[in-house]
Structures are given as structure tokens and as C-alpha cells.
Enzyme design. Sequence first.
Site, PDB file in Angstrom:
ATOM      1  N   SER A 187     -11.624  -1.604   5.096  1.00 36.67           N
ATOM      2  CA  SER A 187     -10.220  -1.243   4.908  1.00 36.67           C
ATOM      3  C   SER A 187      -9.651  -0.692   6.203  1.00 36.67           C
ATOM      4  O   SER A 187     -10.385  -0.237   7.078  1.00 36.67           O
ATOM      5  CB  SER A 187     -10.109  -0.177   3.805  1.00 36.67           C
ATOM      6  N   THR A 238       0.875  -1.164   0.000  1.00 30.83           N
ATOM      7  CA  THR A 238       0.000   0.000   0.000  1.00 30.83           C
ATOM      8  C   THR A 238       0.915   1.216   0.000  1.00 30.83           C
ATOM      9  O   THR A 238       2.095   1.098   0.318  1.00 30.83           O
ATOM     10  CB  THR A 238      -0.918  -0.030   1.242  1.00 30.83           C
TER      11      THR A 238
END
Length: 594
Positions: free
Chosen positions: A461, A390
Site C-alpha cells: 500500500s 481513499t
Amino acid sequence: MSRSRFASAGLPALLLSMLLLAVAPSCARDVRAPDAPAARSAQNTATPPGNAVASAHTLATEAGLQVMREGGNAFDAAIATSAVLSVVEPISSGLGGGGFFLLHDARTGRDIFVDARETAPASAQSDRYRKPDGSFDRDRAENGPWSAGIPGLPAAFAHIAETYGALPLSKSLAPAIRIAEEGFPVYARFARGYQSRRAVMERYPGTRAVFLADGQAPKEGDTFRQPDLANTLRLLAERGFDGFYGGDTGAKLVAGVNAEGGEWTAADLSAYKVVEREPIRFRYHDWDVVTAPPPSSGGIAMAQMLQILEPWDLTKLDDAARTHLVVESMRRAFRDRTFYLGDPDFVKIPQRTLLSRDYAAGLRATINPAKATPSDLLSGDPTPLEDEETTHFSIVDAAGNRAAVTQTVNLLFGSGLVAPGTGVLLNNEMDDFALQPGVPNAFGVMGFEANAPKPGKRPLSSMTPTFLVSDDRVAVLGTPGGSRIITMVLLGILGYDAGLDAQSVAALPRYHHQWMPDTISAESDAFSADTAAKLRAMGHTVDLPGDRAAGGRGSSHVWGNLQTIEWNRATGTLTGGSDPRNPVGSAKVEAIAR
């Protein structure tokens, strides 16, 4: 015709040691306004003395600054930075993934959260992720066509450019197109990550065509070119939403997924919408905190943890006592994350209760200041490392606009599947759903019905882009790190609250607890031996790098890649902090003449 698809909808180890450890890289600079007085009124409405970008790759940082030099604002720079990261960090993010854009419009004073999280295709059902014997199919959840959700990042570019940008999308995407065409040097993290994921990626002809274009795997120092991705970006720049989700690109995406046994349709792509949501807001000491709402779990968890901790003066506690309290707040917030949080368009979240100070007080009352609270359920799996899959960047422009953006393809190189002819490496975000209730995902976190997959639903998330605003200081921060994102941002907020500067915050040692497994994991320099021993005496299991003799699993020595910017309105300075754990990242500030 371009159109936007839019729907409304503790501080780690001793503070002194942190300051000594936090050494700023040469790329982080402090810019002082030429006429800035030593201090300013808390009500001063002056704007920042320049533009600043902090990102995980110097090419992305430069792209954001370049677009602002050409007349763009922070929102145009966010598109440029995001797009270049999508080209140079396929290990971490890309057009085939999604993200969260937390924006502040200085002209209106409005904070905006643009949700560009991936969505489940119409074919998504939990039973598609079971083997014939009924057991969970981990390979299908993490690799290949069934692991991929419908991408959201390209729709975010089109929406932000049309709604908030000062430049056309073609201008903001120009740096990414050029770099995809001309190539960039492969860095060590890229080459290492490819080798660790090679067996999966080389299953698919579209992926082999990109990553084995010269007949061998990319190695450090090679020039990595992506002409198909450059063409995909051109179509997006020319036609906006339809240039990616329809036409030639859309057809190739559907064909590429289905050729490998998946079930995508053109309708899955055309139905995608970004959603603007109201950010989570709460007060911690002298800070107004603005952060990510569901389907991020980060904002609610952050509010719970900080409101639990607020009555204690953490700076006056010794290392072990401070860490114990912070860990107990983490434990309680992650327990609630497991049971209550999901996509707010599909499930009812008790958000008002979870954000209540009264609720936080009740959780605080269950903490024993001298003893660990055992988690109700234990998992036998460690919390896997995720610091490379990420990415986050932070931007402030000279008008006072700001952007905190976290984007991802989930695991390392996402699903491993590139749709032939597109250059688009697809995500594997379906694993972020609770594909099988009570079974931990790749990051060791569990979920139940609130996060079960449904067509068009967004998976939960941990991405937590955040703004901190006090009378005199404004900070923008965020990081990658899987479930550890939330606790790393927490520690960053506590660092700013303790008076650290941006680079010191980016360099802070880190530790984490997520309720299950019932373990404190930590970086190598987070705790002294004495602090670790005291925590164990309180009943905590402490997992230090390489420490197996004490019952730990030997967690990684470093986590995350925090990128942050601080604007000090009292002194008229703008500074960037780029995580020293990542040698290709950079934080740069450019002064603007008034």
C-alpha cells in the site's frame, strides 16, 4: 461472544506564494488554552486545550467529536469517524475495505500501528488473472469478485475498541448506524463518481439494490439510505468480530462473492487478523517522524526521501532547484519500492538498509544538482488520478492521545460489488498486488515477487498516516491519493518544517514523481511557467494539467484530500487543517474546560 482477531506481529513552488494560496476554510478554528502563556518550555507536559478532528466529511468529523463528548477518547473517536466515513463515502472507503490506524497512547507514550489491510483469499493465484491467451485480465483485477480481498476494517474496530477504547463498540458505532438508517444528502463528488463507475456497479444485483433503490441513480441532493448496511453495523456493534466475519453477515458475504463467480470461504473470513506492527521512526531536522511500516511502502519511502534531502536547506533554493532535488529523492525511493517492498509476514524486506542514513547518503551522491537522472525503465502509461477512492482523518484528544488513519476500498467504489443483504461494498485491493510481474497496476506502479499474491498475504500500500513531533509542535497528517499519497505527505512534512500552519499545509500545491513513468506530474498551481521551463531544461518531463504541447499527458488540476491537526505546545493552541479541494470536509476543534 465478541472477540478481537489480533496478532503481534521540496517544497512546491515558492514558499511565499504557498502562504498566499493557503486560505483557511471557515470550519478550521484555532483554540487557545485560557491560561496558555506566549511560549512554553520544550519539556512542558501540558495536554492539548481540547479535542480536534479533521476528516473528509463534516458528518464524520462531528461523529468523532460527539463520541469524545460522551467520554470517549481519540481511539473511540477514530472508530466513530471511520465508521461514518464508511457510510457517507462509499466512493472512498467502507466496511468492505481496510486501512491503517497509527495511534499514540498519551498515558504510556507508546505509538501503535494497527494494520487492517485486506488479505488475499485462499483462492488467490496470479494465473487466475490471466485471459485464455495468457494476457493480463485487467477487468478481473479491478472489478467484481476476483478483485476483492478479505476486508480488514471491521476487525480493526473490534480490536481498537477492546484494547484502547474507553467506550463499548456499540457507542462508537451508533452515529454510523443512525446515518446509514436515516440517510444523508448525496454530494456532487458522490454523484459524479457513481456515473463514472455506473457500468460496472450495475452488473451486480446487490449493488443495484442499494444504489438504484428508488429506481434511478443517486443524484446530488438526494437522501441516500442504506438499511442493510445499518443492520450489518448493528451486528458488528453487538457481537464484535464474529458479528461481521461469522454468522449471518459472514454467510451473506461468502454467498454474494461466490454467486458472481468468485471463490471465498467461511475460513477466509474467520482467519482474518489485524496485526499490530512497530511504526517506522526516524529523525528529520528537529522532528521525530513516526509513520507507517510495511505493508505500507510509505514510511520507508518517506524516510529515504527525507534523509536524502536533509543536508540541503531547501528554503534557500529557487523553485526549480528545490523541486529538482525533491523529485530526484522521489525517483530513488520509488525505484526501491518497486523491487524490495511487500507484506513483511511473507517476504524479507531489507528494512535496516533502506532506512540507513549511509544508504541515503549513497543515493544522494548519485544526484546531479543540475540535471535530471533518467529512470532505468519507462512506462507508457500515465499515473492515474486517485484523490476520491481513499480517505484520511486526523484526531487529537484533550489527553494528548492521537490517531492518524487512512482507509480505502482502492479504486472508485472499490470492486463495484455489494454482497446482497449486507450493504457492504467490497474493495478491489487485489489490484494492489503484482498480479503479473512488471505490469503496472491501476496507479501505474509496478511490482515483482515481493508483492505477488499468496493466500492470506496483504498487498503493498501507499497509505502513509504520519505523526511529526518536535519539542514544541505535534502534527498529525495523511491523505488519499494512490501512489501520490507518499509524495503529498512528504510535501506536507516539508511544509511543517518550513513553519507553515495546519491549514496552509493542507492547501499546499502538489507534484509527484514515481520513477516510472519518468515524468513529473503536477497540479495546476504547483509551478510557474518559468519554473516548469527550468525543470525541462534540466532534462525533466513535466506534465501539467492540459499541457500536451510540451509532451505532457494533461494531469488532473487537483489531487488528494489532506487532513491534518497541529498542537503547538509552545503557545497552547490546537488547530485543524482540512483540504480546501474537498468542499464537504471539515476540521473542527472543541475547547475543554480544565
